[in-house]
Motif scaffolding. Structure first.
Motif, mmCIF file in Angstrom:
data_model
loop_
_atom_site.group_PDB
_atom_site.id
_atom_site.type_symbol
_atom_site.label_atom_id
_atom_site.label_comp_id
_atom_site.label_asym_id
_atom_site.label_seq_id
_atom_site.Cartn_x
_atom_site.Cartn_y
_atom_site.Cartn_z
ATOM 1 N N GLY A 286 29.832 21.866 57.830
ATOM 2 C CA GLY A 286 30.708 20.703 57.989
ATOM 3 C C GLY A 286 31.635 20.514 56.803
ATOM 4 N N PHE A 471 30.158 16.801 60.825
ATOM 5 C CA PHE A 471 30.635 17.655 61.912
ATOM 6 C C PHE A 471 31.694 16.963 62.758
ATOM 7 C CE2 PHE A 471 27.579 20.835 61.018
ATOM 8 C CZ PHE A 471 28.016 21.967 61.680
ATOM 9 N N LEU A 782 24.305 17.862 66.581
ATOM 10 C CA LEU A 782 25.481 18.728 66.632
ATOM 11 C C LEU A 782 26.105 18.743 68.017
ATOM 12 C CD1 LEU A 782 24.354 21.823 64.504
ATOM 13 C CD2 LEU A 782 25.696 19.859 63.790
#
Length: 799
Positions: A286, A471, A782
């Motif tokens: 990230g 993310f 995620l």
């Protein structure tokens, strides 16, 4: 029938521009100018005509001739040293910024530069940054000759003062190395953990210890090297008395590693090395995604990126090249056509026609006569002039604008981000649960105390919050970047989501800065009179004269007698026996001088005023639709350095509640932004010129609009290519959705933590269960963040 209707469209073989009535036929091809023909001949002689087969008409128009000796300053050893990246006895390495680079043909030609000059050893192109790293044999060819060769084929290097003042930052590869090591170790630790998770035959029990110690060895570089990114950040925040998101991450990594080492050394378990290395690996992914945008663009540009590295100084009637820092008081500078004025000075020779649009926002060029003051930052668009320096570069009006203390105030990210606020409370809650659990088991079953306390810290690892934020931000930055909105960092996403007041500059932001709309109001002009007007205006280099000549749509070769141009007033001449005058209202009508509310040029024939030409900037496509959408959700304002000619139009467009001010100096814009902030407004400023620099930096979000992301722009929080400005509302909404996605993922992680800690505080969570739960939580986070952020972009048609 007009000239346009009679003309047959013929495209230049080199650049693709129309060259219908000025076509130059050579080599069985058509060219628009001698410059394009010359470039073709250079490439043809060196066997490089594949350049034209990769892309159609890939060249840059060569109608503007580059003056001789323009790069003579590169013969100066001091300037050379400031530009050289590396040099030994035989070769020199330099990096040139080539803004003309735009297609695969450009890349192919530049990387074959050695075929144009055998002393060029290699040329590697960074297409994204529009930079060429060139290695050449300095014994046989000079840096100046390299620059002149690039210019000859249409790629004139842009060399600014900032190139000399500071070295270009090298790409920080340490984070990439950390990511690679973490990924390698994580994958191998997972492989070594599978046998124990899935069960192993009793006869091969001895392999368990081998796998555990191998996992321990593989975890060491992750713990001591890859995780250092978070240790440094957490330590800095603690030194400033603040608990940022990295602090609980570091605590979780240390506790996980410590307990894992204890279990392996005491043969009581395999630990959580896979979970620890996985957390570090995914968080680094990230961070790397976020850094990609910042590496490609410069958000901290100042006046040194705008100014040339050297100028021509006149000394004892001789011209010499002088580096900008060497310019002193009372020096005489020679300013050529299309060159920037680097210091405040008095005009001592020639007639100045100066474009100050990038400094003041005024769209009309300013004409100056000898004896008048000219200011740094303007571009001379007329013939050569000489100025006497009255203020050194560092003391000029322009540099003072950049150096004002008010625009250097920075707000710390930790004081703005809701993620850091959540992390702060999250950390204290987790510590409280861990201590409470340890205290309880100390009195009831001391053997479970250590296990329960560390299990809480491991299971409640705040990686879910950090991963969701990191993310989502990384993906949003990637989506926005593909739409040519480049943000300084991830915090800017949150700042954009919080704004409630939007301020626009006009010239160059809402408008293109060109006079594409000319209206004539007055007595009808017949075809014969239009030809005479075209003949007269074609004698002048003033932008308005050129615009009127184009408006007539007439080609005229009528002789003009007694042509005169009066700086700041107008032009006149006898055309086919008639005296025609064009200029300001006071000059043409003979009335009192007064400021026009719009940009106008009056016309008279033999003393009789016929009417006036009114000039209006062309607004960018879809701007009215954007304004209508924005005004439903935000308060709007326009701060312009231009005249008030379009006030009524803008007031109607933005609404009568909108704040619209004209003739705004840079400090006026800055003060206006500060006033809005003092009233509690979260302000987004959108501008394009140096006159917007203070306001862009003072605003909660400053967005610099540019025709090309690699062109010079003032320091800002974001850079937006002009063609994407109509998408502004969608960009803001995507940033708002970013916060919703992060919060959704955080809620999922809270549910996970409640379930995990319910068992952890009771001492019921085995190492195997904890090791399975943590990766599952990470993967689910995620999927949520990546999926929802992409869904939001797709819904807004940004993908």
């Amino acid at each position: 029938m007009s000239r346009k209707e009679n003309a047959v469209s013929v495209q230049c073989y080199h650049c693709g521009e129309d060259c219908s009535d000025k076509s130059i036929h050579a080599h069985e091809k058509e060219f628009c100018c001698e410059g394009c023909k010359m470039v073709y001949e250079i490439l043809n002689q060196n066997g490089l005509c594949d350049y034209y087969s990769i892309s159609k008409n890939p060249g840059i128009n060569q109608r503007i001739k580059i003056r001789e000796n323009k790069f003579s300053f590169l013969d100066d050893e001091n300037i050379q040293q400031s530009l050289i990246v590396f040099k030994d006895d035989n070769q020199t390495h330099i990096s040139f910024y080539l803004p003309q680079m735009h297609c695969s043909s450009c890349l192919w030609l530049l990387e074959n530069l050695h075929q144009l000059n055998e002393n060029v050893i290699s040329c590697k192109v960074n297409f994204t940054r529009k930079e060429a790293d060139i290695i050449f044999n300095h014994r046989s060819v000079s840096m100046r000759q390299i620059a002149e060769m690039l210019t000859a084929i249409g790629y004139e290097p842009y060399i600014s003062l900032s190139d000399a003042k500071k070295a270009k930052p090298k790409l920080n590869r340490s984070k990439i190395y950390k990511l690679g090591i973490a990924g390698f170790c994580f994958a191998n630790i997972m492989l070594l953990s599978f046998p124990e998770y899935l069960g192993i035959d009793a006869k091969e029990q001895n392999l368990i210890d081998v796998f555990r110690y191998l996992s321990l060895i593989l975890s060491l570089p992750v713990f001591f090297y890859s995780s250092s990114e978070f240790y440094i950040s957490a330590w800095k925040s603690l030194k400033h008395g603040f608990l940022n998101i990295d602090a609980p991450i570091v605590l979780a990594v240390m506790v996980t590693f410590g307990r894992s080492v204890y279990q392996v050394l005491t043969a009581t378990g395999s630990g959580y090395f896979d979970s620890m290395s996985g957390i570090v690996f995914f968080m680094l992914i990230g961070r790397v995604l976020q850094d990609k945008t910042y590496e490609q663009l410069s958000f901290e540009r100042d006046y040194t990126s705008y100014f040339p590295i050297a100028v021509t100084r006149v000394k004892d009637e001789k011209e010499e090249t002088a580096a900008l820092p060497d310019i002193k008081l009372n020096d005489t500078l020679l300013i050529h056509n299309q060159e920037l004025i680097p210091a405040d000075g008095i005009l001592t020779r020639g007639k100045a026609v100066i474009d100050y649009s990038f400094v003041t926002g005024e769209s009309l060029p300013v004409e100056k006569e000898m004896g008048e003051i000219v200011y740094a930052g303007g571009k001379q668009i007329g013939s050569n002039i000489e100025i006497l320096v009255v203020k050194e570069v560092a003391q000029s009006y322009l540099t003072k604008l950049w150096n004002r203390e008010e625009i250097k105030q920075n707000i710390k990210d930790e004081e703005r981000s809701f993620v850091h606020l959540l992390a702060k409370y999250f950390t204290w809650i987790v510590l409280f649960l861990s201590i409470t659990s340890a205290t309880y088991w100390y009195f009831h079953d001391i053997h479970k105390m250590w296990g329960a306390a560390t299990a809480v810290l491991i299971v409640a690892c705040p990686c879910a919050l950090l991963l969701s934020n990191t993310f989502t931000n990384g993906n949003i930055l990637r989506i926005l970047g593909r739409k040519h909105l480049y943000l300084r960092n991830a915090q800017t996403i949150e700042d954009i989501a919080n704004i409630n007041y939007i301020v626009f500059d006009k010239t160059g932001t809402l408008t293109t800065g060109r006079y594409n709309e000319i209206n004539y109001d007055g007595m009808p002009l017949n075809k014969d009179l239009k030809r005479k007007i075209a003949a007269l205006t074609s004698q002048s280099t003033h932008p308005m004269s050129k615009a009127i000549a184009a408006w007539t749509n007439e080609s005229s070769r009528i002789k003009v007698v007694a042509f005169e141009e009066f700086a700041g007033k107008g032009i006149e001449g006898i055309v086919d026996g008639e005296l025609i005058t064009l200029g300001s209202k006071s000059y043409v009508t003979g009335g009192h001088a007064e400021r026009d509310v719009e940009s106008s040029v009056y016309i008279s024939v033999e003393g009789t005023v016929l009417g006036k030409f009114s000039f209006r900037n062309q607004y960018r496509a879809h701007i009215p639709a954007l304004i209508k959408t924005l005004q439903k959700n935000y308060q709007l304002a326009v701060l312009s350095g231009d005249n008030a000619g379009e006030k009524d139009f803008l007031q109607e467009l933005l609404g009568f509640d909108a704040h619209i001010l004209f003739h705004q100096k840079p400090e006026d814009k800055l003060d206006a932004i500060k006033t809005l902030q003092q009233k509690g407004k979260k302000v987004m400023m959108i501008g394009d010129g140096l006159n917007d620099a203070g306001a862009l930096k003072q605003a909660d979000v400053g967005i610099a609009v540019t025709e090309n992301s690699n062109n010079f722009t003032p320091a800002s929080d974001a850079i937006l290519e002009a063609k994407e400005l109509p998408q502004l509302f969608k960009f803001i909404q995507l940033c708002k959705d970013n916060k919703k996605v992060v919060m959704s993922a955080f809620i999922v992680s809270i549910v996970y933590n409640i379930i995990g800690n319910y068992y952890a505080v009771q001492g019921m969570l085995s190492p195997m269960h904890a090791a399975i739960l943590m990766p599952c939580s990470t993967i689910s986070i995620l999927l949520i963040t990546f999926g929802f952020s992409n869904l939001s972009a797709w819904r807004m048609k940004l993908k």
